[in-house]
Design a protein around this motif. Structure first.
Motif, PDB file in Angstrom:
ATOM      1  N   LYS A 102      52.354  17.070 -67.244  1.00  0.00           N
ATOM      2  CA  LYS A 102      53.215  17.485 -66.134  1.00  0.00           C
ATOM      3  C   LYS A 102      52.616  17.121 -64.784  1.00  0.00           C
ATOM      4  CE  LYS A 102      56.231  20.616 -68.410  1.00  0.00           C
ATOM      5  NZ  LYS A 102      57.082  21.791 -68.334  1.00  0.00           N
ATOM      6  N   ARG A 103      51.315  16.886 -64.732  1.00  0.00           N
ATOM      7  CA  ARG A 103      50.715  16.451 -63.459  1.00  0.00           C
ATOM      8  C   ARG A 103      50.860  14.948 -63.234  1.00  0.00           C
ATOM      9  NH1 ARG A 103      46.833  20.677 -64.118  1.00  0.00           N
ATOM     10  NH2 ARG A 103      45.319  19.411 -65.233  1.00  0.00           N
ATOM     11  N   LEU A 104      51.009  14.185 -64.308  1.00  0.00           N
ATOM     12  CA  LEU A 104      51.056  12.726 -64.154  1.00  0.00           C
ATOM     13  C   LEU A 104      52.161  12.241 -63.214  1.00  0.00           C
ATOM     14  CD1 LEU A 104      50.184  11.311 -67.688  1.00  0.00           C
ATOM     15  CD2 LEU A 104      48.750  11.425 -65.651  1.00  0.00           C
ATOM     16  N   ARG A 126      39.475  13.700 -61.682  1.00  0.00           N
ATOM     17  CA  ARG A 126      38.690  12.728 -62.453  1.00  0.00           C
ATOM     18  C   ARG A 126      38.824  13.004 -63.951  1.00  0.00           C
ATOM     19  NH1 ARG A 126      35.108  13.493 -58.075  1.00  0.00           N
ATOM     20  NH2 ARG A 126      33.862  14.990 -59.261  1.00  0.00           N
ATOM     21  N   LYS A 127      38.853  14.279 -64.290  1.00  0.00           N
ATOM     22  CA  LYS A 127      38.971  14.663 -65.698  1.00  0.00           C
ATOM     23  C   LYS A 127      40.347  14.248 -66.254  1.00  0.00           C
ATOM     24  CE  LYS A 127      38.498  18.686 -68.662  1.00  0.00           C
ATOM     25  NZ  LYS A 127      39.052  20.040 -68.682  1.00  0.00           N
ATOM     26  N   ASP A 128      41.408  14.536 -65.468  1.00  0.00           N
ATOM     27  CA  ASP A 128      42.768  14.155 -65.892  1.00  0.00           C
ATOM     28  C   ASP A 128      42.860  12.653 -66.133  1.00  0.00           C
ATOM     29  OD1 ASP A 128      43.550  16.770 -65.559  1.00  0.00           O
ATOM     30  OD2 ASP A 128      44.937  16.401 -63.901  1.00  0.00           O
ATOM     31  N   LEU A 129      42.355  11.898 -65.170  1.00  0.00           N
ATOM     32  CA  LEU A 129      42.536  10.448 -65.242  1.00  0.00           C
ATOM     33  C   LEU A 129      41.628   9.826 -66.296  1.00  0.00           C
ATOM     34  CD1 LEU A 129      42.986   9.609 -61.451  1.00  0.00           C
ATOM     35  CD2 LEU A 129      44.747   9.959 -63.172  1.00  0.00           C
ATOM     36  N   GLU A 150      50.368   1.389 -62.715  1.00  0.00           N
ATOM     37  CA  GLU A 150      50.786   0.675 -63.917  1.00  0.00           C
ATOM     38  C   GLU A 150      50.412   1.463 -65.169  1.00  0.00           C
ATOM     39  OE1 GLU A 150      49.418  -3.448 -65.806  1.00  0.00           O
ATOM     40  OE2 GLU A 150      49.522  -3.481 -63.613  1.00  0.00           O
ATOM     41  N   LYS A 151      49.187   1.968 -65.162  1.00  0.00           N
ATOM     42  CA  LYS A 151      48.655   2.695 -66.316  1.00  0.00           C
ATOM     43  C   LYS A 151      49.436   4.002 -66.566  1.00  0.00           C
ATOM     44  CE  LYS A 151      45.572   2.455 -69.446  1.00  0.00           C
ATOM     45  NZ  LYS A 151      45.392   1.283 -70.319  1.00  0.00           N
ATOM     46  N   ILE A 152      49.685   4.757 -65.481  1.00  0.00           N
ATOM     47  CA  ILE A 152      50.419   6.018 -65.640  1.00  0.00           C
ATOM     48  C   ILE A 152      51.855   5.738 -66.078  1.00  0.00           C
ATOM     49  CG2 ILE A 152      51.306   8.077 -64.443  1.00  0.00           C
ATOM     50  CD1 ILE A 152      48.782   8.129 -62.788  1.00  0.00           C
ATOM     51  N   ARG A 153      52.445   4.676 -65.525  1.00  0.00           N
ATOM     52  CA  ARG A 153      53.806   4.318 -65.945  1.00  0.00           C
ATOM     53  C   ARG A 153      53.857   3.986 -67.436  1.00  0.00           C
ATOM     54  NH1 ARG A 153      57.952   2.803 -62.831  1.00  0.00           N
ATOM     55  NH2 ARG A 153      58.332   1.047 -64.203  1.00  0.00           N
TER      56      ARG A 153
END
Lengths: 218, 218
Positions: A12-14, A49-52, A72-75
């Protein structure tokens, strides 16, 4: 390739990360640190940093994250690199708002069909879409390969609409009706409840006022 | 009397409990077990007992919870036993929907004033409320003792509106604009983001389809 299981909170944070990164991208900013993201998002940089880090090691010490690469990566992770068609049922004010609000329409996720149960709404236009009768749902879902449904009907009609959405073969539902809906386990359902958010806000208000009173008594 | 600190997740579940309990109340059902609540809410009964235990020991083994008493208690905790006035800024489709949707209007939490920044909207009626110019916000907030604000303006106007809401002395904000807003630490702000919910739904869809493919390969 197996993907690590990502917690619901991170998923949900992304979209929030994506929103901030898109803003940076349009301002032609090429790198961003977890500190800068932290300020923008009101989140702890360590948390960011932990999320990513779930998605591989993108950040470089002293340089930060590459904005374009991260977008690009999150998409990819959110599967926004493929087209997902959405059906909306309930052509009232909220339905109109959501269609207008379809800000990801330049993205691959799009409301591509609108339905209603009331004859007076059928045939009217919302954002170049003609409102269809609910009876056309199953056929349209197959035809347009619709995978998600949005429910914006009143509470008392919502369960019936949910049943029809499930029967039509839609896999996920975003429900705005203030009703608890029963759907089969394999259907993912998310609820957006305005009053719930308002009521929980009030809880915090009061708490703070009490805290103020306490400190006044000191 | 000090109240135990309740986690945000529990606070956000309380309005859902309240909704289910109200339904039971109107059906004249006097007691309910954590198992029955669990089925209705799709939550583990142990979780429900734990949540409700925060507020004292209401349940009785073999009998369950007294519906009326539990409603009263949750309403107290959420401070619904006092009047809370709410201002809404942004008289578009979403603002209209929220005013109509003000289903807690027989409750003590009410949208009591609507504002907009656009001259064309000023003076129009929404649910017996006349849309006021944003310049009248501070005065109206004082006059009506408004404590919460709802933002339903487009993203690019949202920060400006948030600043005016804060200056007017409102203590909590429910923001529907797809924008990250900066407010002072003492202001509680909750966000409702449609696209975020939609995007996170897509994440789960895709994962399930992958799982299907994997099991097909077995």
């Amino acid at each position: 390739m197996k993907q690590t299981k990502i917690s619901e909170a991170v998923v949900k944070r992304l979209p929030i990360y994506l929103q901030v990164l898109n803003e940076l991208y349009y301002r032609e900013i090429q790198t961003v640190s977890s500190q800068e993201l932290g300020i923008k998002l009101d989140l702890n940089p360590a948390q960011i940093r932990k999320d990513l880090a779930y998605f591989g090691d993108f950040g470089r010490k002293g340089i930060g994250y590459d904005v374009t690469y991260l977008i690009e990566k999150i998409r990819q992770i959110l599967k926004l690199d493929q087209k997902i068609n959405v059906a909306l049922v309930g052509a009232g004010n909220l339905g109109h708002a959501l269609c207008n609000y379809n800000k990801y329409s330049n993205d691959n996720m799009k409301i591509t069909a609108v339905f209603d149960v009331h004859p007076s709404k059928i045939g009217t236009q919302i954002n170049h879409l003609t409102v269809l009768p609910i009876e056309a749902l199953a056929e349209t879902v197959k035809e347009l390969n619709i995978r998600l449904g949005i429910i914006t009907v009143p509470a008392f009609e919502a369960q019936n609409v949910a049943n029809q959405i499930v029967e039509a073969g839609i896999e996920g539902i975003l429900n705005f009706a203030p009703a608890i809906l029963r759907v089969p386990d394999e259907i993912r359902i998310h609820h957006v409840d305005f009053t719930r958010e308002l009521l929980s806000l009030a809880y915090y208000l009061e708490r703070e006022r009490e805290a103020d009173n306490e400190s006044n008594l000191d």
